[in-house]
Enzyme design. Structure first.
Site, short mmCIF file in Angstrom:
data_model
loop_
_atom_site.label_atom_id
_atom_site.label_comp_id
_atom_site.label_asym_id
_atom_site.label_seq_id
_atom_site.Cartn_x
_atom_site.Cartn_y
_atom_site.Cartn_z
N HIS A 24 0.57 -1.18 -0.12
CA HIS A 24 -0.39 0.30 -0.03
C HIS A 24 0.78 1.55 0.29
CE1 HIS A 24 0.11 0.79 4.23
NE2 HIS A 24 -0.39 0.07 5.00
N HIS A 78 -7.34 -8.25 13.91
CA HIS A 78 -7.40 -6.85 13.25
C HIS A 78 -7.55 -6.89 11.55
CE1 HIS A 78 -5.98 -3.68 11.21
NE2 HIS A 78 -4.99 -4.05 10.53
N GLU A 80 -8.00 -4.83 9.18
CA GLU A 80 -7.21 -4.84 7.60
C GLU A 80 -6.55 -6.63 6.76
OE1 GLU A 80 -3.15 -2.99 8.55
OE2 GLU A 80 -3.60 -2.27 6.22
N ASP A 82 -4.73 -8.00 5.13
CA ASP A 82 -3.31 -8.40 4.83
C ASP A 82 -3.80 -10.00 5.76
OD1 ASP A 82 -2.99 -6.47 6.51
OD2 ASP A 82 -0.66 -6.09 6.67
N HIS A 144 -3.17 -0.10 15.07
CA HIS A 144 -3.55 0.86 14.42
C HIS A 144 -4.87 0.99 13.84
CE1 HIS A 144 -2.25 -0.14 10.33
NE2 HIS A 144 -2.55 -1.28 10.73
N ASP A 163 -0.71 -5.68 14.18
CA ASP A 163 0.94 -5.23 13.67
C ASP A 163 1.51 -4.23 14.97
OD1 ASP A 163 0.08 -6.25 10.74
OD2 ASP A 163 -1.20 -4.33 10.33
N TYR A 191 9.05 0.38 10.11
CA TYR A 191 7.92 -0.23 10.24
C TYR A 191 6.93 0.92 11.27
CZ TYR A 191 3.77 -2.59 10.58
OH TYR A 191 1.71 -2.93 10.81
N HIS A 224 3.68 -10.02 11.30
CA HIS A 224 4.60 -9.40 9.96
C HIS A 224 6.24 -9.49 10.68
CE1 HIS A 224 1.37 -7.61 7.22
NE2 HIS A 224 1.47 -6.66 8.22
#
Ligand SMILES: Cc1cc2nc3c(=O)[nH]c(=O)nc-3n(C[C@H](O)[C@H](O)[C@H](O)COP(=O)(O)O)c2cc1C
Length: 395
Positions: A24, A78, A80, A82, A144, A163, A191, A224
């Site tokens: 992104h 989360h 998101e 991914d 986040h 994350d 990050y 990650h």
């Protein structure tokens, strides 16, 4: 993929995205991983999923350990994509699995995945007994996204903060002690700088909250990159430093130039700084990646920005940089500006206005040169660099 056990009956079932270079808009030169974890107990729990284009590989990884239809709980830390992208595929196989999520995540799941309604919401302190192991949940709103949550395995003292504490780093190794430490910390810092920096006050508070909860942490397994097992406090301490805006004696010069005049000024400023022993990172914007620049800014004490005037305004790449960095809310830095112009100028004034509006600390001088800087102007730029270096050293 060989089964990787974090602790007895706690497995990594994620996937490695070796090829991704643009996440992104964030440059992921070392690729990334989407980490998901499987806990096999009297009840089976899956913590997070992976990006949808890896669904088949993800299901194969789970299948090597259990039949996906045996999953009782799918914890979504989360929303998101991914991390939630393979939720429909796994929910399709694990027909009776209950989705466990924060209240906000539960509300938002149907906005990405209509038809997934078997959701039970949890809040900080809630526990889920799997048999021998217990999951405890800690809401982490805006770390986040509003839906974010951490999951903690009580008996193993493993924190799965999604994350937070992650890094975009694709490796065949899964643990911090198996990879190069400098590379790992570089990616962790990048990050933090690009994803978490604007949330620094919340991060500082969340870390204090975790400390106050007095929960032992033997391992931090983010969503990650590699898992922090050798010294999880190393990354927690780094987050404390970064969230407090701690800096080192270092400057970042960021500029662009059409015909070389602003570039010549930038070089002279850099020479002035290095003549006083200050470490300088130097970026011409059109040839550099914004996310790399921001990573260098994270711990810098001063940022010096140069732009030619174009059409009475800041040069577009410099304006884009300022727009990005201002909204990342970096703290504790000195900002200085310089420019080459042809006639009316305007870039310096507009950069100072933008930085002032953002509440940045602005150095009390700036430098402008009409067209190519003269020898005297170059000397002025050198001295400008020296003065900022002295300010860095004295602060
Ligand atoms: C397309 C174009 C538009 C420009 N517009 C302005 C302007 O509005 N005001 C001004 O003072 N200078 C303007 N300039 C002049 C540049 O700011 C000047 O040439 C400056 O020295 C360029 O710095 P550089 O060599 O670092 O690119 C313009 C130059 C170009 C090429």
């Amino acid at each position: 993929m060989a089964n990787i056990e974090l602790a007895k009956d706690v497995y990594w079932v994620g996937v490695i995205d070796w090829d991704i270079r643009d996440f992104h808009g964030y440059s992921t030169r070392r690729g990334t991983t989407y980490n998901a974890y499987l806990i096999v107990d009297e009840k089976v729990a899956l913590i997070d999923t992976v990006k949808s284009n890896f669904s088949d590989e993800f299901l194969r990884n789970i299948n090597e350990i259990i039949n996906p239809s045996d999953i009782d709980y799918i914890i979504i830390n989360h929303l998101e994509k991914d991390h939630s992208g393979s939720l429909p595929s796994i929910a399709e196989k694990a027909k009776n699995a209950k989705i466990i999520a924060s209240k906000r995540c539960g509300e938002d799941i149907p906005k990405y995945y209509s038809g997934l309604s078997n959701v039970e919401t949890v809040k900080t302190g809630d526990q889920l007994r799997l048999g021998r192991k217990t999951l405890q949940f800690i809401e982490a709103p805006m770390l986040h996204w509003p839906d974010s949550m951490f999951t903690y395995i009580v008996e193993n003292a493993i924190l799965m903060p999604n994350d937070a504490f992650g890094q975009h780093l694709a490796t065949s190794e899964r643990f911090d002690d198996e990879v190069d430490e400098a590379t790992l910390m570089e990616e962790a810092a990048k990050y933090y700088a690009n994803i978490l920096m604007p949330l620094s006050p919340l991060i500082a508070r969340k870390i204090q909250e975790l400390i106050a909860m007095k929960i032992p942490i033997k391992m931090i397994a983010p969503s990650h990159g590699v898992i922090w097992r050798s010294d999880p406090m190393k990354i927690v301490n780094a987050y404390m430093r970064w969230s407090e805006g701690k800096t080192v004696d270092k400057a970042v010069i960021v500029y662009d130039s059409m015909w070389g005049s602003t570039a010549a000024m930038a070089r002279a400023i850099a020479e002035g700084m290095t003549s006083r022993g200050i470490s300088v990172k130097f970026f011409k914007l059109r040839d550099s990646d914004l996310t790399d620049i921001v990573a260098e800014i994270l711990e810098a004490k001063a940022v010096v920005v140069g732009s030619p005037t174009l059409n009475n305004a800041i040069f577009p790449s410099v304006a884009a940089f300022l727009n990005y960095i201002i909204n990342l809310k970096p703290r504790g830095k000195l900002w200085a500006f310089f420019s080459s112009y042809g006639w009316g100028g305007g870039a310096v004034k507009q950069m100072i206005e933008a930085a002032g509006k953002a509440g940045f600390t602005i150095y009390n001088q700036s430098i402008e040169a009409q067209y190519a800087p003269t020898k005297e102007k170059i000397a002025e730029c050198f001295n400008f660099g020296v003065a900022i270096a002295e300010r860095i050293k004295s602060s």
